[in-house]
Design an enzyme around this catalytic site. Structure first.
Site, PDB file in Angstrom:
ATOM      1  N   GLU A  87      -9.307  -4.691  -3.403  1.00 46.03           N
ATOM      2  CA  GLU A  87      -9.321  -4.504  -1.958  1.00 46.03           C
ATOM      3  C   GLU A  87      -8.057  -3.766  -1.528  1.00 46.03           C
ATOM      4  O   GLU A  87      -7.154  -3.525  -2.341  1.00 46.03           O
ATOM      5  CB  GLU A  87      -9.442  -5.853  -1.237  1.00 46.03           C
ATOM      6  N   ARG A 127      -4.283  -2.751   5.718  1.00 45.93           N
ATOM      7  CA  ARG A 127      -5.098  -2.822   6.930  1.00 45.93           C
ATOM      8  C   ARG A 127      -4.430  -2.241   8.178  1.00 45.93           C
ATOM      9  O   ARG A 127      -5.100  -1.651   9.019  1.00 45.93           O
ATOM     10  CB  ARG A 127      -5.498  -4.281   7.194  1.00 45.93           C
TER      11      ARG A 127
END
Length: 522
Positions: free
Chosen positions: A118, A293
């Site tokens: 991720e 993010r």
């Protein structure tokens, strides 16, 4: 007169952190009262965690994981906390989740765990249960807490305030004593009565605060209740400007929507503009769509401004085979279909949304707060692991590690703890005369969410923050007056906590003039 309970440990919140803390204490023979806001498993943020949880990758090491966490945290992570989760996290995930809870994580044909990568991770080290990892964990936790002989469940109870002698004792001289927690006031949503719970130790595990923003991935109860209560009790709260916005939330102008896991981009999906053209390479040429993010969310924001669009798109169809989309991401596939979008043939409209509070109630390596006998675990706490921005899939292992540490610390010290004198703590006095007007509550919550979204959202400026702080303080004055004259309700308690938490976030963003991680000031 309010109903009264006595228990060795009071746990408030039943997600991965609160649930595991309660289970470990109960397994050791400790009497636990577990108060949860709802009664169903989908009331917690844990339930909605899709992507997975950090485990051990090929050629992985605690040092490599620690470096990735520190990199994502923009150099603001607390090294001892990072090394604690990097060294203990995978071991406790195996011991507690796999061996004790029996979570069946996805495996390959050879029996090895199916590992994915991720954003912000340099290697594949995330284990998962398809795209419903949190749901599987929460279901197992609920089975155990619902049936454990040493756990008394108080379903549909809203925490009002932490009990401290300095604030709630009938003896005014208690203000000179060290600040300590002796339990909590809880509101029974069904009977509309207040319960006084006296406890030797109290564990706050109330989750996040996403509901103070217009768009969020968080469940309805994530209003910052724990933060506001701890603040009123005098606990130290830090890093509240660092609110992580998840980049990919399904966009719909009016309906509540859902999160699309980062694992989708880990599987190859790309963020694209309205013409289907990928754009992340323009903002993060090294990481592209798997950047941390904060960088992805800010890049999306800039692309939306550049194109004058309210959203961008996620392209799964061009990069992931249709059968793989259906088999590996069944929840996302079905939810998109409900909104009239087929991920195997259509671009998916996405927008960033408030997802995770990196700050919170400051705790040590055992989950202890600055208030004696009060612990905090999970998203409501700030361990220092996340720094200025959370690395993907670190919140679940953080919950496991600090729930375990808090439980072990309580077990070592519970025999020396004593109950506070019940008669010296005031019974709850319900002085409200009027039923709270739902129209006023809804309007005030809407005002909080719009102020936070527009002024304290992805991009912050001096003028926006000035306006936010002024407007929120004026609103809090009105809400406090409203709170004092109205009868209690869950919605009213949540409104009061939401505006206090919003002010804490706005003040922290105002004080920190330096852009770092998910705090971006122009």
């Amino acid at each position: 007169m309010s109903k009264e309970y006595r228990t060795e440990v009071l746990v408030i919140g039943a997600g991965i952190a609160g649930g595991i803390a309660a289970i470990q204490l109960a397994n050791a023979g400790v009497e636990v009262i577990l108060a949860r806001h709802g009664s169903s498993e989908n009331a917690t943020a844990t339930y909605y965690a899709q992507g997975g949880i950090i485990y051990k990758g090929e050629d992985d090491s605690p040092q490599l994981l620690a470096e990735d966490i520190m990199q994502a945290g923009a150099g603001h992570s607390y090294p001892p906390a990072v090394h604690k989760i990097a060294s203990e996290g995978p071991t406790l995930v195996e011991k507690i989740l796999i061996e004790e809870l029996g979570i069946e994580f996805d495996r390959q044909a050879d029996g090895k765990f199916s590992l994915v990568r991720e954003g912000g991770h340099r290697i594949e080290r995330i284990i998962h249960v398809r795209d419903s990892t949190g749901k599987s964990i929460q279901k197992k936790i609920n089975q155990l807490i619902n049936s454990h002989a040493n756990i008394t469940l108080l379903d549909n109870h809203t925490a009002i305030d932490i009990l401290t002698p300095a604030h709630h004792s009938l003896n005014r001289l208690a203000v000179y004593e060290p600040n300590r927690c002796v339990g909590a006031y809880l509101f029974n949503q069904k009977t509309q009565q207040v319960v006084k719970v006296l406890a030797k130790k109290t564990v706050l595990a109330t989750g996040g605060l996403g509901q103070i923003f217009k768009r969020t991935t968080n469940p309805p109860a994530a209003r910052g209740d724990g933060i506001a209560m701890a603040h009123r009790a005098g606990a130290r709260i830090v890093n509240m400007e660092f609110i992580q916005f998840h980049p990919t939330i399904f966009y719909h102008e009016y309906k509540p929507t859902f999160l699309i896991s980062e694992a989708v981009r880990g599987a190859g999906a790309r963020l694209v503009d309205a013409n289907g053209k990928p754009f992340m390479q323009n903002f993060a040429p090294t990481w592209k769509d798997l950047a941390p993010r904060d960088l992805v969310a800010c890049s999306m924001h800039k692309q939306m401004l550049q194109d004058d669009m309210s959203h961008v798109y996620l392209d799964m169809k061009s990069y992931i085979p249709a059968e793989r989309i259906k088999s590996e991401f069944p929840f996302i596939y079905q939810k998109c279909l409900e909104f009239g979008v087929d991920p195997t043939t259509d671009l998916i409209p996405v927008v960033p949304a408030a997802h995770y509070a990196c700050g919170g109630i400051l705790v040590d390596e055992n989950g202890k707060t600055s208030v004696e006998n009060l612990y905090a675990v999970g998203e409501v706490a700030c361990t220092g692991v996340h720094g200025a921005n959370r690395l993907a899939s670190t919140s679940l292992p953080e919950g496991v590690v600090w729930a375990h540490s808090a439980a072990q610390h309580i077990l070592k010290n519970i025999s020396k703890a004593i109950f506070h004198h019940a008669e010296s703590i005031r019974d709850w006095e319900d002085i409200g005369e009027f039923d709270p007007d739902p129209a006023l509550i809804n309007q005030d919550m809407s005002s909080i969410r719009n102020i936070m979204w527009n002024y304290v959202g992805l991009v912050r400026t001096t003028h926006r923050l000035q306006r936010a702080r002024r407007d929120l303080r004026n609103l809090e004055n009105e809400i406090e007056r409203f709170y004092r004259v109205s009868k209690l309700s869950d919605e009213l308690i949540g409104l009061r906590n939401a505006v206090r938490t919003a002010i804490i976030v706005a003040d922290a963003a105002w004080i920190n003039r330096r852009s770092m991680g998910c705090h971006y000031r122009e």
